[in-house]
Design an enzyme around this catalytic site. Structure first.
Site, short mmCIF file in Angstrom:
data_model
loop_
_atom_site.label_atom_id
_atom_site.label_comp_id
_atom_site.label_asym_id
_atom_site.label_seq_id
_atom_site.Cartn_x
_atom_site.Cartn_y
_atom_site.Cartn_z
N ASP A 11 0.85 -1.19 0.00
CA ASP A 11 0.00 0.00 0.00
C ASP A 11 0.89 1.24 0.00
O ASP A 11 1.73 1.41 0.89
CB ASP A 11 -0.89 -0.06 1.25
CG ASP A 11 -2.09 0.86 1.17
OD1 ASP A 11 -2.00 1.89 0.48
OD2 ASP A 11 -3.11 0.58 1.85
N ASP A 71 -3.53 7.32 -3.01
CA ASP A 71 -3.43 6.15 -2.12
C ASP A 71 -3.79 4.94 -2.96
O ASP A 71 -4.90 4.88 -3.53
CB ASP A 71 -4.43 6.40 -0.98
CG ASP A 71 -4.44 5.33 0.09
OD1 ASP A 71 -3.65 4.39 0.02
OD2 ASP A 71 -5.28 5.46 1.02
N HIS A 96 -12.18 5.80 1.84
CA HIS A 96 -12.24 7.08 2.58
C HIS A 96 -12.05 8.27 1.66
O HIS A 96 -11.33 8.18 0.65
CB HIS A 96 -11.16 7.09 3.66
CG HIS A 96 -9.81 6.67 3.16
ND1 HIS A 96 -8.86 7.56 2.75
CD2 HIS A 96 -9.26 5.43 2.96
CE1 HIS A 96 -7.80 6.90 2.33
NE2 HIS A 96 -8.00 5.61 2.44
N HIS A 135 -7.72 10.62 5.77
CA HIS A 135 -9.12 10.23 5.98
C HIS A 135 -9.87 11.50 6.34
O HIS A 135 -9.79 11.97 7.47
CB HIS A 135 -9.26 9.20 7.11
CG HIS A 135 -8.69 7.86 6.75
ND1 HIS A 135 -9.46 6.73 6.64
CD2 HIS A 135 -7.44 7.46 6.45
CE1 HIS A 135 -8.69 5.70 6.29
NE2 HIS A 135 -7.45 6.12 6.18
N GLU A 138 -11.21 0.94 -1.41
CA GLU A 138 -10.33 -0.18 -1.09
C GLU A 138 -11.04 -1.40 -0.52
O GLU A 138 -11.14 -1.55 0.68
CB GLU A 138 -9.18 0.26 -0.18
CG GLU A 138 -9.55 1.04 1.04
CD GLU A 138 -8.30 1.47 1.83
OE1 GLU A 138 -7.40 0.66 2.03
OE2 GLU A 138 -8.24 2.65 2.23
N GLU A 158 -6.73 -1.23 -4.15
CA GLU A 158 -7.11 0.16 -3.88
C GLU A 158 -6.68 1.11 -5.00
O GLU A 158 -5.58 0.99 -5.54
CB GLU A 158 -6.43 0.62 -2.58
CG GLU A 158 -6.77 2.06 -2.18
CD GLU A 158 -6.17 2.46 -0.84
OE1 GLU A 158 -5.13 1.89 -0.45
OE2 GLU A 158 -6.74 3.36 -0.19
MN MN Z 1 -3.90 2.61 1.05
MN MN Z 2 -6.63 4.06 1.81
#
Ligand code: MN
Ligand code: MN
Length: 279
Positions: A84, A95, A156, A164, A189, A263
């Site tokens: 990630d 992200d 998010h 977030h 995600e 994601e």
């Molecule tokens: Mn992530």
């Molecule tokens: Mn994330």
């Protein structure tokens, strides 16, 4: 969204996508996790981005929030690895994550189900859609393949310097729902598992100075602001220095089952959305 902000998101997304892809190729048996984490973090800076959070490398039943503290843990044959990556440019964050299996293919159906859930979710995102609707698409896709989504973990909304920023995208058709609006930025995600889908907390390896109270907290917030950082980035700090900071505990599937994650970050448009982390 003005052009300046959009350009920054697109650039952060491009860097994140490139780095994630390169990092995936480096995940091999006997390679220390730290080597991949440091590659990701250095490569982000080489490409002109800033690190939005430590590279998470979470294996098997660990769904998220693990990052190595040292070079001891190594990838093993059969590991299901979630990598990630977070990149920001002037606080505009991309992200993105994907799952790879080390040298075997026992969990390719689980990984594919998760990827398909993300693809379908992306197709469902547009102005005025409910978060519940997107969650339902994720849940149905994962279940169709015989797995279950992890309800405790969500996508998010993102805002400048906020990973977030308040709105969640559930990974199931949740009762609670909010309306997605044009120009909002979201990380979507899905997490899929063959276990019970419940989460327990492990140890923290990642922290954030959301409230800087002590002198050491203040030193940390001067370096990272409120963005997450890894314990290994502050070797001069003791565990006592980190006390009182926000701790990101490892998120672990409680029945010990394998977890997959995928994601992407998207900018919501009128009739669809723009995926910024796709190469
Ligand atoms: Mn992530
Ligand atoms: Mn994330």
């Amino acid at each position: 969204m003005n052009e300046y902000i959009r350009e920054h998101y697109l650039e952060a997304g491009k860097i994140a996508a490139t780095v994630l892809k390169e990092a995936g190729a480096g995940i091999k048996e006997d390679v220390p996790l730290l080597e991949v984490a440091e590659y990701v973090e250095n490569r982000i800076k080489d490409l002109g981005g800033d690190i939005a959070f430590p590279c998470n490398i979470s294996i098997n039943e660990i769904a998220s929030h693990y990052t190595p503290d040292d070079d001891i843990p190594r990838f093993k044959k059969g590991d299901v690895v979630k990598i990630d990556v977070g990149v920001h440019i002037e606080g505009y964050i991309a992200d993105t994550a994907s799952t790879v299996e080390v040298a075997t293919g026992h969990h390719s159906k689980l990984i594919k189900a998760c990827e398909e859930a993300l693809d379908n979710a992306i197709l469902s995102v547009r102005d005025s859609v409910q978060t519940r609707t997107v969650g339902k698409v994720i849940e149905e896709t994962i279940k169709k393949h015989g797995f279950i989504p992890i309800k405790h973990l969500t996508g998010h909304s993102l805002e400048q310097y906020k990973l977030h920023s308040g709105m969640s995208i559930p990974n199931y058709g949740s009762v609670f729902s909010q309306k997605i609006k044009k120009d909002m930025v979201f990380a979507i995600e899905p997490f899929a598992t063959c276990g019970t889908g419940n989460i327990r907390y492990g140890k923290p390896h990642i922290y954030a100075a959301v409230k800087a109270i002590t002198t050491s907290h203040k030193k940390i917030s001067e370096r990272f602001g409120t963005l997450p950082f890894a314990r290994r980035w502050v070797p001069e700090m003791s565990m006592g220095d980190l006390k009182g900071l926000r701790e990101y505990f490892e998120l672990i599937e409680s029945s010990g089952a394998i977890v997959a994650q995928s994601e992407h970050t998207v900018i919501v448009g009128e009739g669809g959305c723009k995926v910024i982390t796709k190469r």
